[in-house]
Design an enzyme around this catalytic site. Structure first.
Site, short mmCIF file in Angstrom:
data_model
loop_
_atom_site.label_atom_id
_atom_site.label_comp_id
_atom_site.label_asym_id
_atom_site.label_seq_id
_atom_site.Cartn_x
_atom_site.Cartn_y
_atom_site.Cartn_z
NE ARG A 285 -35.23 47.69 -11.56
CZ ARG A 285 -34.19 46.99 -10.82
NH1 ARG A 285 -33.79 46.10 -11.80
NH2 ARG A 285 -33.99 47.11 -9.72
CG MET B 293 -38.38 37.49 -19.31
SD MET B 293 -38.53 36.13 -18.30
CE MET B 293 -36.83 35.70 -18.17
NE ARG B 294 -38.29 46.89 -17.57
CZ ARG B 294 -37.08 47.52 -17.89
NH1 ARG B 294 -36.51 47.24 -18.98
NH2 ARG B 294 -37.03 48.69 -17.55
CG HIS C 179 -40.39 30.83 -10.19
ND1 HIS C 179 -39.60 31.54 -10.67
CD2 HIS C 179 -39.70 29.76 -9.41
CE1 HIS C 179 -38.41 31.05 -10.57
NE2 HIS C 179 -38.56 29.99 -9.82
C1 GRF Z 1 -43.17 30.42 -17.34
O1 GRF Z 1 -42.52 29.12 -17.00
C2 GRF Z 1 -43.24 30.97 -16.06
O2 GRF Z 1 -43.39 30.33 -14.89
C3 GRF Z 1 -41.88 31.84 -16.07
O3 GRF Z 1 -41.64 32.05 -17.36
C4 GRF Z 1 -42.23 31.10 -18.22
C5 GRF Z 1 -43.20 31.94 -19.14
O4 GRF Z 1 -43.85 31.12 -20.17
N1 GRF Z 1 -42.06 32.93 -14.95
P1 GRF Z 1 -45.07 31.89 -21.01
O5 GRF Z 1 -44.53 33.00 -21.61
O6 GRF Z 1 -46.41 32.10 -20.07
O7 GRF Z 1 -45.25 30.55 -22.07
#
Ligand code: GRF
Length: 207
Positions: free
Chosen positions: A69, A94-95, A113
């Site tokens: 990482r 997502m990382r 978030h």
């Molecule tokens: C959103 O709900 C954001 O707050 C979270 O992941 C989701 C991403 O959605 N961190 P997108 O890919 O921007 O549509």
């Protein structure tokens, strides 16, 4: 006279609706930022297609090309620095980001978030809110630090939880606020109006 707009890098792993909100905001001539690059750890992330459609450079970094990482994140930092970005927006990335990234970008990296932090950090924030029986949840834009969803808070919006909500209906209601908050936070940053003081973010008056 045209003023130089802040170059922003966006990190996204998936659908990219927050990226789209940022791209749309940047399309306005008076918006003080522009998206210089979108980087994803997933080759097929819809976010990369959204970037290409907006004629923004789209970069896939394959985690398999890096030993761990830390080295992936050093690669990420190199890509961002190559484009001289002044701000990074994590938008559904997502990382977990390592210390190498945070050292390079603390105070210049935002995350979004789908809850009113510090409630419900981590994955499935909307599900957590439903399972907890919360009546109100929301969305938060915060500076990234080494924790998961722990950094200084820039902007928040509250969203009611309705009695018949499912994860999908609640997520959709929160998303409307996310798409409003993220461009607003980027504008404040680009205008030099955010100052981090300990855990607090001071929003300064416009100059
Ligand atoms: C959103 O709900 C954001 O707050 C979270 O992941 C989701 C991403 O959605 N961190 P997108 O890919 O921007 O549509």
């Amino acid at each position: 006279m045209s003023v130089e707009r802040l170059a922003v890098g966006v990190l996204a792993s998936g659908r990219g609706s927050n990226l789209q909100a940022l791209l749309d905001a940047c399309a306005a001539p008076d918006f003080p930022a522009r998206i210089a690059v979108v980087i994803s750890d997933r080759e097929r992330a819809a976010a990369l297609d959204r970037a290409r459609s907006a004629r923004v450079e789209a970069v896939w970094l394959d985690p398999k090309d890096f030993a761990d990482r830390e080295s992936f994140d050093r690669g990420l930092v190199r890509e961002l620095e190559k484009r001289q970005v002044g701000l990074v927006c994590q938008a559904g990335y997502m990382r977990i980001l390592s210390a190498a990234y945070i050292r390079a970008f603390f105070g210049r990296a935002l995350n979004i978030h789908p809850s009113l932090l510090p409630a419900f950090p981590g994955l499935h924030a909307q599900r957590q809110a439903l399972e907890h029986g919360a009546k109100v949840t929301g969305a938060t834009v915060h500076f990234a630090d080494e924790g998961v969803d722990t950094g200084p808070i820039v902007l928040q919006a509250a969203v009611p939880v309705e009695p018949n909500d499912t994860e999908e209906t609640l997520s959709a209601r929160i998303l409307v606020e996310e798409h409003r908050l993220y461009p607003a936070a980027v504008r404040l940053f680009a205008e030099g109006r955010l100052e981090i003081v300990g855990r607090r973010v001071i929003i300064k008056e416009p100059r």
